[in-house]
Each structure stands twice: as C-alpha cells, then as structure tokens.
Scaffold this motif. Sequence first.
Motif, mmCIF file in Angstrom:
data_model
loop_
_atom_site.group_PDB
_atom_site.id
_atom_site.type_symbol
_atom_site.label_atom_id
_atom_site.label_comp_id
_atom_site.label_asym_id
_atom_site.label_seq_id
_atom_site.Cartn_x
_atom_site.Cartn_y
_atom_site.Cartn_z
ATOM 1 N N THR A 95 0.835 -1.208 0.000
ATOM 2 C CA THR A 95 0.000 0.000 0.000
ATOM 3 C C THR A 95 0.864 1.251 0.000
ATOM 4 O OG1 THR A 95 -1.756 -1.174 1.163
ATOM 5 C CG2 THR A 95 -1.823 1.233 1.229
ATOM 6 N N LEU A 96 1.911 1.253 0.793
ATOM 7 C CA LEU A 96 2.811 2.400 0.857
ATOM 8 C C LEU A 96 3.466 2.652 -0.499
ATOM 9 C CD1 LEU A 96 4.248 4.600 2.486
ATOM 10 C CD2 LEU A 96 5.988 2.900 3.057
ATOM 11 N N ILE A 97 3.886 1.602 -1.175
ATOM 12 C CA ILE A 97 4.511 1.747 -2.489
ATOM 13 C C ILE A 97 3.519 2.368 -3.483
ATOM 14 C CG2 ILE A 97 5.389 0.442 -4.479
ATOM 15 C CD1 ILE A 97 6.715 -1.452 -2.407
ATOM 16 N N ILE A 98 2.272 1.921 -3.446
ATOM 17 C CA ILE A 98 1.251 2.468 -4.354
ATOM 18 C C ILE A 98 1.002 3.933 -4.048
ATOM 19 C CG2 ILE A 98 -1.200 2.368 -4.961
ATOM 20 C CD1 ILE A 98 -0.991 -0.696 -4.567
ATOM 21 N N VAL A 99 0.853 4.275 -2.769
ATOM 22 C CA VAL A 99 0.582 5.662 -2.391
ATOM 23 C C VAL A 99 1.752 6.561 -2.772
ATOM 24 C CG1 VAL A 99 0.227 7.194 -0.418
ATOM 25 C CG2 VAL A 99 -1.072 5.071 -0.594
ATOM 26 N N LEU A 100 2.969 6.099 -2.554
ATOM 27 C CA LEU A 100 4.135 6.899 -2.937
ATOM 28 C C LEU A 100 4.203 7.082 -4.454
ATOM 29 C CD1 LEU A 100 6.890 5.569 -0.501
ATOM 30 C CD2 LEU A 100 5.707 7.774 -0.435
ATOM 31 N N GLY A 101 3.841 6.044 -5.193
ATOM 32 C CA GLY A 101 3.810 6.164 -6.650
ATOM 33 C C GLY A 101 2.784 7.186 -7.119
ATOM 34 N N VAL A 102 1.612 7.155 -6.510
ATOM 35 C CA VAL A 102 0.565 8.126 -6.862
ATOM 36 C C VAL A 102 1.020 9.536 -6.501
ATOM 37 C CG1 VAL A 102 -1.776 8.892 -6.289
ATOM 38 C CG2 VAL A 102 -1.324 6.480 -6.726
ATOM 39 N N ALA A 103 1.621 9.681 -5.324
ATOM 40 C CA ALA A 103 2.112 10.992 -4.905
ATOM 41 C C ALA A 103 3.175 11.507 -5.879
ATOM 42 C CB ALA A 103 2.672 10.921 -3.495
ATOM 43 N N ALA A 104 4.042 10.621 -6.350
ATOM 44 C CA ALA A 104 5.073 11.025 -7.306
ATOM 45 C C ALA A 104 4.452 11.488 -8.618
ATOM 46 C CB ALA A 104 6.041 9.874 -7.560
ATOM 47 N N VAL A 105 3.400 10.797 -9.062
ATOM 48 C CA VAL A 105 2.715 11.203 -10.295
ATOM 49 C C VAL A 105 2.083 12.579 -10.119
ATOM 50 C CG1 VAL A 105 0.733 10.680 -11.773
ATOM 51 C CG2 VAL A 105 2.323 8.867 -11.144
ATOM 52 N N ILE A 106 1.452 12.801 -8.972
ATOM 53 C CA ILE A 106 0.810 14.094 -8.727
ATOM 54 C C ILE A 106 1.841 15.208 -8.646
ATOM 55 C CG2 ILE A 106 -0.511 15.412 -7.017
ATOM 56 C CD1 ILE A 106 -2.002 12.775 -6.392
ATOM 57 N N VAL A 107 2.907 14.992 -7.891
ATOM 58 C CA VAL A 107 3.956 16.015 -7.764
ATOM 59 C C VAL A 107 4.614 16.277 -9.111
ATOM 60 C CG1 VAL A 107 6.225 16.495 -6.745
ATOM 61 C CG2 VAL A 107 4.370 15.619 -5.316
ATOM 62 N N GLY A 108 4.888 15.203 -9.848
ATOM 63 C CA GLY A 108 5.488 15.380 -11.176
ATOM 64 C C GLY A 108 4.558 16.131 -12.114
ATOM 65 N N GLY A 109 3.270 15.799 -12.073
ATOM 66 C CA GLY A 109 2.290 16.500 -12.908
ATOM 67 C C GLY A 109 2.179 17.972 -12.541
ATOM 68 N N LEU A 110 2.182 18.257 -11.244
ATOM 69 C CA LEU A 110 2.106 19.668 -10.804
ATOM 70 C C LEU A 110 3.369 20.413 -11.170
ATOM 71 C CD1 LEU A 110 0.353 19.290 -7.341
ATOM 72 C CD2 LEU A 110 -0.619 20.208 -9.462
ATOM 73 N N ALA A 111 4.522 19.742 -11.078
ATOM 74 C CA ALA A 111 5.785 20.397 -11.464
ATOM 75 C C ALA A 111 5.786 20.677 -12.961
ATOM 76 C CB ALA A 111 6.968 19.518 -11.089
ATOM 77 N N TRP A 112 5.296 19.714 -13.733
ATOM 78 C CA TRP A 112 5.225 19.896 -15.180
ATOM 79 C C TRP A 112 4.230 21.017 -15.528
ATOM 80 C CZ3 TRP A 112 1.000 18.938 -18.487
ATOM 81 C CH2 TRP A 112 1.278 19.056 -19.850
ATOM 82 N N LEU A 113 3.112 21.017 -14.814
ATOM 83 C CA LEU A 113 2.108 22.064 -15.032
ATOM 84 C C LEU A 113 2.669 23.430 -14.666
ATOM 85 C CD1 LEU A 113 -0.825 22.704 -15.739
ATOM 86 C CD2 LEU A 113 -1.393 22.369 -13.348
ATOM 87 N N GLY A 114 3.402 23.506 -13.571
ATOM 88 C CA GLY A 114 4.025 24.765 -13.164
ATOM 89 C C GLY A 114 5.049 25.232 -14.189
ATOM 90 N N GLY A 115 5.780 24.309 -14.755
ATOM 91 C CA GLY A 115 6.770 24.658 -15.778
ATOM 92 C C GLY A 115 6.121 25.106 -17.067
ATOM 93 N N SER A 116 4.970 24.529 -17.428
ATOM 94 C CA SER A 116 4.317 24.899 -18.678
ATOM 95 C C SER A 116 3.557 26.215 -18.539
ATOM 96 C CB SER A 116 3.367 23.794 -19.157
ATOM 97 O OG SER A 116 2.286 23.640 -18.257
ATOM 98 N N VAL A 117 3.098 26.536 -17.325
ATOM 99 C CA VAL A 117 2.388 27.799 -17.118
ATOM 100 C C VAL A 117 3.367 28.952 -17.137
ATOM 101 C CG1 VAL A 117 1.092 29.145 -15.420
ATOM 102 C CG2 VAL A 117 0.484 26.778 -15.837
ATOM 103 N N GLY A 118 4.518 28.788 -16.522
ATOM 104 C CA GLY A 118 5.496 29.865 -16.460
ATOM 105 C C GLY A 118 6.376 29.958 -17.686
ATOM 106 N N GLY A 119 6.246 29.053 -18.609
ATOM 107 C CA GLY A 119 7.102 29.008 -19.807
ATOM 108 C C GLY A 119 6.726 30.065 -20.820
ATOM 109 N N PRO A 120 7.428 30.100 -21.966
ATOM 110 C CA PRO A 120 7.216 31.123 -23.004
ATOM 111 C C PRO A 120 5.902 31.027 -23.706
ATOM 112 C CG PRO A 120 9.000 29.612 -23.649
ATOM 113 C CD PRO A 120 8.508 29.201 -22.308
#
Length: 108
Positions: free
Chosen positions: A83-108
């Motif tokens: 369960t911990l491995i699954i939750v950490l994987g989901v958290a990584a996807v969310i954080v990665g998606g938010l980081a990608w979203l933050g990079g695309s919003v602030g980009g050119p």
Amino acid sequence: MKFLFPLLLLSSIILSSVFSSCTISQSSLKENLSSTCNDSLYLALQKKDSTSFTKSESAYFHKFKEKCIKETNQAELNDGRDTLIIVLGVAAVIVGGLAWLGGSVGGP
C-alpha cells in the motif's frame, strides 16, 4: 492552466482506485493466509473450550496459534508495504504533474 482539470481528474481516479484496492486487500487478508491459519483441526479447537483440551490438543493448538499470529503479522506487514509503495507512486505522479504544469504555465 488547461491541464489542471485533467490532472486533478486523473489523480482522483488513481486515488480512488488505490483506496478501494486497499480496502479489498484488508478484507481478504485472512482469506489469503497459508494453510496454518486454515487448518481444520486448529479451527475445530478454536471452537472448543480450552479447559477440555488434552495435552496433545493443547500443544497442537498453541503451536498453530503462534504460527498463525506470525503469518498474520507478516501478511499485514507485506500488505502495508504494498500500500505504501502504491501511495508513494501516486504521490510522485501528482507532484510530477504539478511540477510539469508549473513549468508549462510559467514558460514562453
């Protein structure tokens, strides 16, 4: 900003799937234990008054009780780790998606 809604939708779908699988996993945990906890004599002795055990029944019961406790603890530990491995994987996807979203919003 146009990716925020799909990211949140995907995250909520993944999280609901994770939590439902955790619930199912917990409810079927005892069903998946090895034959020690499901031994027919051990189960019959559980229903019997322990004061009426013979010496051999008492020894058998206590031996299987200890084994069953150890197996149950190990199964719960394994389930918690999965369960911990699954939750950490989901958290990584969310954080990665938010980081990608933050990079695309602030980009050119």
